[in-house]
Design an enzyme around this catalytic site. Structure first.
Site, short mmCIF file in Angstrom:
data_model
loop_
_atom_site.label_atom_id
_atom_site.label_comp_id
_atom_site.label_asym_id
_atom_site.label_seq_id
_atom_site.Cartn_x
_atom_site.Cartn_y
_atom_site.Cartn_z
N LYS A 1 0.91 -1.17 -0.01
CA LYS A 1 0.05 -0.01 0.03
C LYS A 1 0.65 1.21 -0.11
CE LYS A 1 -3.94 -2.16 2.49
NZ LYS A 1 -4.53 -2.04 3.86
N ASN B 1 -1.69 0.15 7.00
CA ASN B 1 -0.98 -1.08 7.66
C ASN B 1 -0.29 -1.80 6.62
OD1 ASN B 1 -3.28 -1.83 6.26
ND2 ASN B 1 -4.39 -2.93 7.82
N TYR C 1 -12.75 -1.72 -2.94
CA TYR C 1 -13.00 -1.82 -1.63
C TYR C 1 -14.54 -1.47 -1.18
CZ TYR C 1 -8.16 -2.19 0.46
OH TYR C 1 -7.08 -2.53 0.80
N HIS D 1 -2.20 -5.65 1.81
CA HIS D 1 -3.50 -6.08 1.57
C HIS D 1 -3.08 -7.64 1.22
CE1 HIS D 1 -7.51 -7.14 0.03
NE2 HIS D 1 -7.08 -7.51 -0.87
N ARG E 1 3.05 -6.48 9.17
CA ARG E 1 2.20 -5.51 9.63
C ARG E 1 3.02 -5.18 10.99
NH1 ARG E 1 -3.81 -7.19 7.75
NH2 ARG E 1 -3.90 -5.60 6.09
N GLU F 1 -10.16 -10.47 -6.99
CA GLU F 1 -9.47 -9.38 -6.64
C GLU F 1 -8.25 -9.42 -7.83
OE1 GLU F 1 -10.13 -8.84 -2.10
OE2 GLU F 1 -8.22 -9.35 -2.67
P1 DAT Z 1 -7.56 -6.68 6.24
O1 DAT Z 1 -6.80 -5.66 5.34
O2 DAT Z 1 -6.74 -7.26 7.40
O3 DAT Z 1 -8.24 -7.77 5.35
P2 DAT Z 1 -10.34 -5.61 6.56
O4 DAT Z 1 -10.57 -6.21 5.29
O5 DAT Z 1 -11.09 -5.65 7.63
O6 DAT Z 1 -8.81 -6.00 7.02
O7 DAT Z 1 -9.96 -3.86 6.24
C1 DAT Z 1 -9.57 -3.39 4.93
C2 DAT Z 1 -8.81 -2.23 5.24
O8 DAT Z 1 -9.64 -1.23 5.85
C3 DAT Z 1 -7.45 -2.62 6.14
O9 DAT Z 1 -6.52 -3.28 5.77
C4 DAT Z 1 -7.37 -1.09 6.93
C5 DAT Z 1 -8.77 -0.47 6.71
N1 DAT Z 1 -9.41 -0.63 8.11
C6 DAT Z 1 -10.03 -1.45 8.51
N2 DAT Z 1 -10.44 -1.22 9.67
C7 DAT Z 1 -10.20 -0.01 10.19
C8 DAT Z 1 -10.33 0.75 11.32
N3 DAT Z 1 -10.99 0.55 12.16
N4 DAT Z 1 -10.04 2.09 11.04
C9 DAT Z 1 -9.13 2.61 9.92
N5 DAT Z 1 -9.11 1.90 8.84
C10 DAT Z 1 -9.58 0.29 8.93
MG MG Z 2 -9.92 -7.80 3.98
#
Ligand code: DAT
Ligand code: MG
Length: 140
Positions: free
Chosen positions: A11, A114, A51, A117, A104, A128
């Protein structure tokens, strides 16, 4: 376990800190093979589309801002159980909860920044990969 393909992104928070090589090495050291890779600067429309599953979440605006703030390296990774293996080497979404030695834990700045992805299941991996790559761009 079967050979799988999964979709990965390095990212903007990571590419801006020049971590593309360091993160790719962690993926390769975990046994994953990069079979497609390109650097893109996502449009707002591309980030929102990618997303879309999170569009009603409170962090969606912040997520799209972050993903359009600089270059992203989009990749296809191949290997034994690649989908789960990639999730394991990535670590938890919130780096504060990530295991030692994960990408991470080592590199992420916050839950929003973070660094990586990774697809979470076979269906999302296929979707994807198709979102970012044509068949001829993936060379195993
Ligand atoms: P992952 O990337 O571990 O699959 P996810 O699919 O739940 O996590 O969320 C996608 C992305 O959205 C994540 O990498 C970062 C952002 N994100 C998720 N929860 C968040 C939060 N509480 N505050 C800010 N960004 C968040
Ligand atoms: Mg995810």
């Amino acid at each position: 376990m079967a050979i799988e393909r999964t979709f990965s992104m390095i990212k903007p928070d990571a590419t801006k800190r020049n971590l593309t090589g360091a993160i790719t090495k962690m993926l390769e050291d975990a046994g994953l093979r990069v079979v497609a890779s390109k650097r893109v600067w996502m449009s707002r429309r591309e980030a929102e589309g990618f997303y879309a599953v999170h569009k009603d979440r409170p962090f969606f605006g912040e997520l799209v801002e972050g993903m359009t703030s600089g270059p992203t390296v989009v990749q296809v990774l191949e290997g034994e159980g690649a989908i789960l293996k990639n999730r394991e080497i990535m670590g938890s979404t919130n780096p504060a909860n990530a295991d030692e030695g994960t990408i991470r834990k080592v590199h992420a700045l916050s839950i929003g920044e973070n660094s990586v992805h990774g697809s979470d299941a076979p269906e999302t991996a296929a979707q994807e990969i198709k979102y970012w790559f044509s068949d001829t761009e993936v060379v195993g």
